[in-house]
Structure formats: structure tokens, C-alpha cells
Design a protein around this motif. Sequence first.
Motif, PDB file in Angstrom:
ATOM      1  N   SER A  49       0.864  -1.205  -0.206  1.00 57.28           N
ATOM      2  CA  SER A  49       0.304   0.653   0.406  1.00 57.28           C
ATOM      3  C   SER A  49       1.187   1.149  -0.065  1.00 57.28           C
ATOM      4  CB  SER A  49      -1.516   0.245   1.184  1.00 57.28           C
ATOM      5  OG  SER A  49      -0.433   0.088   2.732  1.00 57.28           O
ATOM      6  N   GLN A  50       0.245   2.207  -0.180  1.00 55.69           N
ATOM      7  CA  GLN A  50       1.083   3.943  -0.166  1.00 55.69           C
ATOM      8  C   GLN A  50       1.071   3.371   1.189  1.00 55.69           C
ATOM      9  OE1 GLN A  50      -0.898   6.958  -1.738  1.00 55.69           O
ATOM     10  NE2 GLN A  50       0.051   8.164   0.049  1.00 55.69           N
ATOM     11  N   TYR A  51       0.857   3.544   2.484  1.00 52.16           N
ATOM     12  CA  TYR A  51       1.637   3.418   3.416  1.00 52.16           C
ATOM     13  C   TYR A  51       2.762   2.838   3.668  1.00 52.16           C
ATOM     14  CZ  TYR A  51       1.083   3.342   8.543  1.00 52.16           C
ATOM     15  OH  TYR A  51       0.953   3.872  10.362  1.00 52.16           O
ATOM     16  N   PHE A  52       3.251   2.086   2.787  1.00 49.95           N
ATOM     17  CA  PHE A  52       4.396   1.298   3.178  1.00 49.95           C
ATOM     18  C   PHE A  52       5.258   2.109   2.798  1.00 49.95           C
ATOM     19  CE2 PHE A  52       5.147  -2.981   4.318  1.00 49.95           C
ATOM     20  CZ  PHE A  52       3.860  -3.084   5.205  1.00 49.95           C
ATOM     21  N   VAL A  53       4.738   3.390   1.511  1.00 50.19           N
ATOM     22  CA  VAL A  53       5.892   4.132   0.778  1.00 50.19           C
ATOM     23  C   VAL A  53       5.688   4.987   1.930  1.00 50.19           C
ATOM     24  CG1 VAL A  53       5.959   5.866  -0.829  1.00 50.19           C
ATOM     25  CG2 VAL A  53       4.761   3.702  -1.151  1.00 50.19           C
ATOM     26  N   GLU A  54       4.957   5.578   1.995  1.00 53.06           N
ATOM     27  CA  GLU A  54       5.474   6.206   3.550  1.00 53.06           C
ATOM     28  C   GLU A  54       6.331   6.070   4.580  1.00 53.06           C
ATOM     29  OE1 GLU A  54       2.349   8.522   4.383  1.00 53.06           O
ATOM     30  OE2 GLU A  54       0.806   7.850   3.216  1.00 53.06           O
ATOM     31  N   GLN A  55       5.603   4.845   5.046  1.00 49.90           N
ATOM     32  CA  GLN A  55       6.627   4.484   6.132  1.00 49.90           C
ATOM     33  C   GLN A  55       8.566   4.105   6.105  1.00 49.90           C
ATOM     34  OE1 GLN A  55       5.677   4.035   9.443  1.00 49.90           O
ATOM     35  NE2 GLN A  55       4.051   5.194   8.506  1.00 49.90           N
ATOM     36  N   ILE A  56       8.842   3.204   5.328  1.00 50.28           N
ATOM     37  CA  ILE A  56       9.458   2.616   4.133  1.00 50.28           C
ATOM     38  C   ILE A  56      10.571   4.533   4.435  1.00 50.28           C
ATOM     39  CG2 ILE A  56       8.983   0.850   4.171  1.00 50.28           C
ATOM     40  CD1 ILE A  56       9.259   1.225   1.284  1.00 50.28           C
ATOM     41  N   PRO A 195      -0.027  -1.743  11.793  1.00 51.48           N
ATOM     42  CA  PRO A 195       0.137  -1.383  11.184  1.00 51.48           C
ATOM     43  C   PRO A 195      -0.350  -1.282   9.253  1.00 51.48           C
ATOM     44  CG  PRO A 195       2.422  -1.470  11.083  1.00 51.48           C
ATOM     45  CD  PRO A 195       1.904  -2.430  11.999  1.00 51.48           C
ATOM     46  N   ARG A 196       0.119  -2.791   8.871  1.00 47.97           N
ATOM     47  CA  ARG A 196      -0.539  -3.275   7.482  1.00 47.97           C
ATOM     48  C   ARG A 196      -2.190  -3.287   7.782  1.00 47.97           C
ATOM     49  NH1 ARG A 196       3.970  -8.273   6.350  1.00 47.97           N
ATOM     50  NH2 ARG A 196       2.267  -8.225   4.615  1.00 47.97           N
ATOM     51  N   MET A 197      -2.772  -3.553   8.932  1.00 53.09           N
ATOM     52  CA  MET A 197      -4.210  -3.780   8.219  1.00 53.09           C
ATOM     53  C   MET A 197      -4.744  -2.469   7.890  1.00 53.09           C
ATOM     54  SD  MET A 197      -6.439  -4.499  12.086  1.00 53.09           S
ATOM     55  CE  MET A 197      -6.085  -6.104  11.892  1.00 53.09           C
ATOM     56  N   ARG A 198      -6.178  -2.748   6.688  1.00 47.99           N
ATOM     57  CA  ARG A 198      -6.557  -1.903   6.549  1.00 47.99           C
ATOM     58  C   ARG A 198      -7.795  -1.515   7.468  1.00 47.99           C
ATOM     59  NH1 ARG A 198      -5.407  -1.522   1.253  1.00 47.99           N
ATOM     60  NH2 ARG A 198      -8.028  -1.327   0.717  1.00 47.99           N
ATOM     61  N   VAL A 199      -7.137  -0.183   7.477  1.00 50.15           N
ATOM     62  CA  VAL A 199      -8.474   0.621   8.822  1.00 50.15           C
ATOM     63  C   VAL A 199      -9.061   1.368   8.411  1.00 50.15           C
ATOM     64  CG1 VAL A 199      -9.277   1.330  11.144  1.00 50.15           C
ATOM     65  CG2 VAL A 199      -7.155  -0.527  10.948  1.00 50.15           C
TER      66      VAL A 199
END
Length: 467
Positions: A49-56, A195-199
Motif C-alpha cells: 500500500s501507499q502507507y508502506f511507501v510513506e513508512q519506508i 500498521p499493515r491492517m486496512r483500517v
Amino acid sequence: MINVAQQWNRCLDVIKANLPAEQFDAWFAPIVAVDFDQKNDRVTLRVPSQYFVEQIEGRYFNIISTAMKRVFGENVKLTYRYNVVGNDDASAVEQVEDNSSAKLKIDLKIHKPRVANPFERDDMLEDIDPQLNPRYTFDNYCSSMSNKLAVSIGHAIAEHPEIKTYNPLFVFGSTGVGKTHLLQAIGIKLKEDNPRMRVLYVSSRVFESQYTTAVQQKKINDFINFYQSIDVLLLDDIQFFAGKPGTQNTFFHIFNHLHQHQRQLVMSSDCRPSDLDGMEPRLISRFKWGMAVELGKPDFDLRRRFLSMKAAQDGLTIGGDVLDFIATNVTESVRELEGVMVALLAHATMLGQEITIDLARSIIGNTVRVSQKQVTFESIAETVADYYNLPTDLIYGKSRKREISDARQLVMYLAKKEAQMSSTSIGAKLDRTHATVLHACIQIEQRMSIEKDFSREVQAITASLTQ
């Protein structure tokens, strides 16, 4: 020809050597290298997900930069790919973040959408934002007996998402009692721990607007697939679905899919499920599958705690007598209390006024109706007896006649809810045990959840207590 998978594995070896195992497993193990454009020195990674992009990019820049440059060269660029509608290939819409590495000689600009929109055009799509306000956490959620059960269940869902005892959770209560805060606190805690959960937190009005747009653009399948991919759906103010059969029908299918696949649903409303007018019976029946819990009007203890917390957050020095005065006279909602505190802050900081009871009285008089009538056990007994045309002394007696017994149980329930009396104190008033009082309260709650007319009677009696 360079084998991008092998090269990426070399990068992973470097990263793994510099990170704790749990962080590597959470953020880098799921990433797959899918392409290396040697002409443009561009590596394409598939991420969840994009959330991964932001985190890494935000948390692990130094490590990933060192690894990528060591393996692919100083001029390496990164492109990320991820799905934004469905998890499976059949329903997925792929988003590409072109030139998206912020530090590897690229200017990263990730714009979070105002709402998580499942049917924007592909060239505009971004991965879902959970739509959570960082202010609404459990840490700043005041609790007391008036909301203890709801808060405890919220904690249980957030801390043990694998257990679906309370699925769905239906939270109801009047305006300003903290429903939105509780839903968001659940979501924030889940994202912190998983953090990988789709909430996703979404209001019913936004859901309705998205549904209408999906119908107009003939993308209803994308809309449904998107919501069926959510792990935890936090839907606020569901009463606004009333009278909208199309939206209700679509949500019915989304609800069934999520529930059948052990996904958590948390919903809020301004009334209990049985009082939702204009809602399909089959949908109401599903709201009752899990747990329906009320967020009551804040009791004195909660109001006092909230005021103390707000004073500390705003850096205000307020005497205990002033806080007690406000807590005693502003009784309807936390939102009203917050409004009074904002006004006090303005008077203290902008006008340099000392915060006194007189100042508080003036502000309260201009913003809320001051509660003059104190709710006591005796006033509750008289009000209930008058409503059902019964002599008040029968409430205190031993009669087991149905109409008298029912009225007596209602007095016990209202004494606990509106007067914040303990079960033991209530029992002493009626010469009953605390266990009898607890049983009566449970009986009244059950009746209110299934008997709409009785629920309205209770609301009318409750309203008359403070008039």
C-alpha cells in the motif's frame, strides 16, 4: 541481463543486517522487486500500500538508500506499485508512484486524499488513508461509569483484533457524548499495533456520497470491492442511511461480506438499533448480531475529569471550585464542556481575566442552558409513577403486579443512569438487593433494544426529569 529479484535480495540482506527482525518482517519482507530499467536506472518495487511507501521513506531512508546505491549504483531511482481497490487481481486497480523515492535524487510528494475514494480515475488514485484524526486517542478519552462499558469494549477490539466477540459493535448515544472519538481511538490503536491492517473511518454521509458517485460513474463494482477489502470498518452516524434504500442495500452486501470473512465492523448512531426509523429490517437485525452499547450523557465524574484534562492541555490554572461549578451546570455533552473551556481560554489569554466562578457563570449563561433541577431517586420515582398513573407508594412496596413491577424496574434503571446511584444505594431505597437492581437494569436495556414503543416511553420520562 540483470536479475532484479536477485539484486533486490542483496539489498534485503543489507537491510536485514541493520534492522531488528520484527521491523524487517513487517516492512521489507512483503516487498517484491518487479522491474529494473537499466536505461533510466529505475527499480520498480511492488508494495502492499501507499502507507508502506510513506513508512519506508520516512523511517528507513538511510538504510534503504545505502542498500540500493550499493547494489544498483549511485543514480538509482525508485518506483512503487500497489493496489488500491481490491486485494485480488480480478478487482484490483493498480497505482504507480512514478519517481516516488524522496531521497534517492527524487522529490517525493505524496498527497493524502481528503477522503478514501474508491472510484477516482486511475491516474489520480492513491491508497486508502485510514482517515483517523491523531487527536482522538484512548489516552485523552475520559472514562467513567457513564461510558465504562463502551470504552472497555473499544479497548478489547483494538488490543485483540483477532477476537471477534464484539462484531459488529454498535455504539449509540446523543450528540456530543464521544462516539466519534471512540471510533477513531479504536482505529488509531489498531494502526499503531498493526500498521499493515486496512483500517478505515468514514462517516455515513461520505459513504453515501461515494455510493452516489459510483452509481453515476457506473463503478459500483469498484466501490463494493474497495469496501470489501477493508479489515476494520469504522462507520459513523449510520442513522443518515435512513430512507436511502440503494445505499442500505449496498451496505447490506458489504456488511455480510466483511462479517463472513471475520472483518471487524464498528458503527455509531444517535439511537439504538430498534429506534432506527427508515432502515430495512434485515439491516437492523444484523446490527444486533454483535454488541449494542450506549454512551450515556457524561456523569459528574467524567465531566470533572474532562475539565481538568482540558485545563492542563491549555495551560490554564483553574480552581477546583470553578471546575466543580462548570461540571455541575454543564451536563449534556462533552462538546458543550469543550466550548466553555475554549471561551475561558479566550478570556484568560486575550483579555487577561482571572478565571472565577462569576466568569464561568457568565460564559455558561451565554452558551448553554444551566441545569437547575437536580435528579434524585425520589424525583425519579414520582415521575415514573405519574407517567404510568400509579400511586408513588406502590413503587416502594412489595407488589408483584406486572405494571407495578415494570415501573419499579424502570425506576432502578433511571436511578442508576440519571442519578448515578450505586446498585447498593438503589436497593436500600427499595429494600432490595443490589443483584435485584442489576437484573432490573439488564431487563430494561433488553426491552429498550427490541420494544420501540417502550424505548420512546423511557426517553419521554428521562426528558421530563430535568424539565
